[in-house]
Design an enzyme around this catalytic site. Structure first.
Site, short mmCIF file in Angstrom:
data_model
loop_
_atom_site.label_atom_id
_atom_site.label_comp_id
_atom_site.label_asym_id
_atom_site.label_seq_id
_atom_site.Cartn_x
_atom_site.Cartn_y
_atom_site.Cartn_z
N LYS A 145 0.84 -1.21 0.00
CA LYS A 145 0.00 0.00 0.00
C LYS A 145 0.88 1.26 0.00
O LYS A 145 0.68 2.16 -0.82
CB LYS A 145 -0.93 0.00 1.23
N ASP A 164 -6.66 0.93 0.75
CA ASP A 164 -6.75 1.28 2.17
C ASP A 164 -8.13 0.85 2.67
O ASP A 164 -8.87 0.17 1.96
CB ASP A 164 -6.50 2.79 2.39
#
Ligand code: SF4
Length: 267
Positions: A145, A164
């Protein structure tokens, strides 16, 4: 138009990319229409972390774990002023970084991750943040991420999609991914559904929608984009929406006002 398209997938696997089964035409077309609707709703969607260089974005993203971008943006001005370059973090001890990140939770781990990632950048990359997923993932505190955030926003490289909490929740609710898909599976699905050139934008758009439009679980929500795309969200469950419509029309028919909260002590 726009109802939840069945997640039909052809049996042909996407062997060239290793991303799994190709989506059907209808599924891809629905994804593109959704992207266009999000573009219209959030034309200024962007990364909401404040930074002025790739290493500042990397640090801000490491610090954003388990806290909000707003909190990170409050802490980073003093941190970035005290440590202007990767070499400054590398020379410092984690204990010297800790006071600047104490408000963000897990501050000891975060200070150590910032120190060690900057140390590696100085020692292995000449003080420059690397531009490949492989190299970024070798830095302490950096998973996919964070690497996707840095590659997409600092370098304009679409290597993957940032998943997310908002992207994860909305991908499921919007029928882009299955209810039990892992974060890795969701990212792969988004990568085959949406054009590569838009992967970074897509995460901003979904995050903007999640932050600005989504209501807490249990609230009734009929956001127009979700209504248009038949989003499977429990907040717009037909039973709830119908019950609310029924209450509204009953009130309209009787001329009664919407009941307010009962004041304490009122009878
Ligand atoms: S209906 Fe509302 S709460 Fe549900 S996904 Fe859409 S914006 Fe979020």
């Amino acid at each position: 138009m726009g109802g939840v398209a069945p997640r039909t997938r052809s049996k042909r696997s996407n062997t060239s990319t290793g991303l799994g089964a190709e989506p059907g035409k209808a599924e891809r077309a629905r994804a593109l229409r959704l992207l266009a609707a999000l573009d219209r709703a959030y034309p200024d969607a962007h990364c909401e972390l404040n930074y002025s260089s790739p290493h500042e974005l990397l640090i801000a993203t490491i610090l954003s774990a388990q806290t909000t971008d707003v909190n990170v943006n409050k802490a980073t001005p003093a941190l970035f002023a005290r440590f202007p370059t990767p070499a400054d973090y590398a020379r410092a001890t984690p204990a010297e970084i800790e006071p600047y990140v104490r408000s963000l939770g897990f501050f000891r781990n975060k200070a150590r991750a910032v120190h060690e990632s900057m140390q590696a950048i100085v020692e292995r990359h000449g003080g420059e943040v690397p531009r490949t997923m492989e190299e970024l993932l070798r830095l302490r505190g950096v998973a996919r991420k964070t690497a996707n955030v840095v590659l997409g926003n600092a370098f304009g490289v679409n290597e993957g999609v940032v998943v997310d909490t908002h992207v994860e929740r909305l991908s499921r609710r919007m029928g882009l991914a299955g209810p039990k898909d892992s974060v890795a599976a969701i990212e792969r699905r988004l990568m085959v559904l949406f054009p590569r050139a838009r992967w970074c934008d897509l995460s901003h758009l979904l995050i903007f929608h999640g932050r600005r439009a989504c209501k807490a679980r249990g609230a009734t929500c009929e956001h127009p984009i979700c209504a248009e795309f038949g989003v499977a969200c429990e907040n717009r469950s037909p039973a709830k929406v119908e019950a609310r419509r029924g209450q509204k029309s009953a009130r309209a028919a009787s001329g009664a006002k919407k009941p307010g909260k009962t004041r304490r002590g009122a009878t």
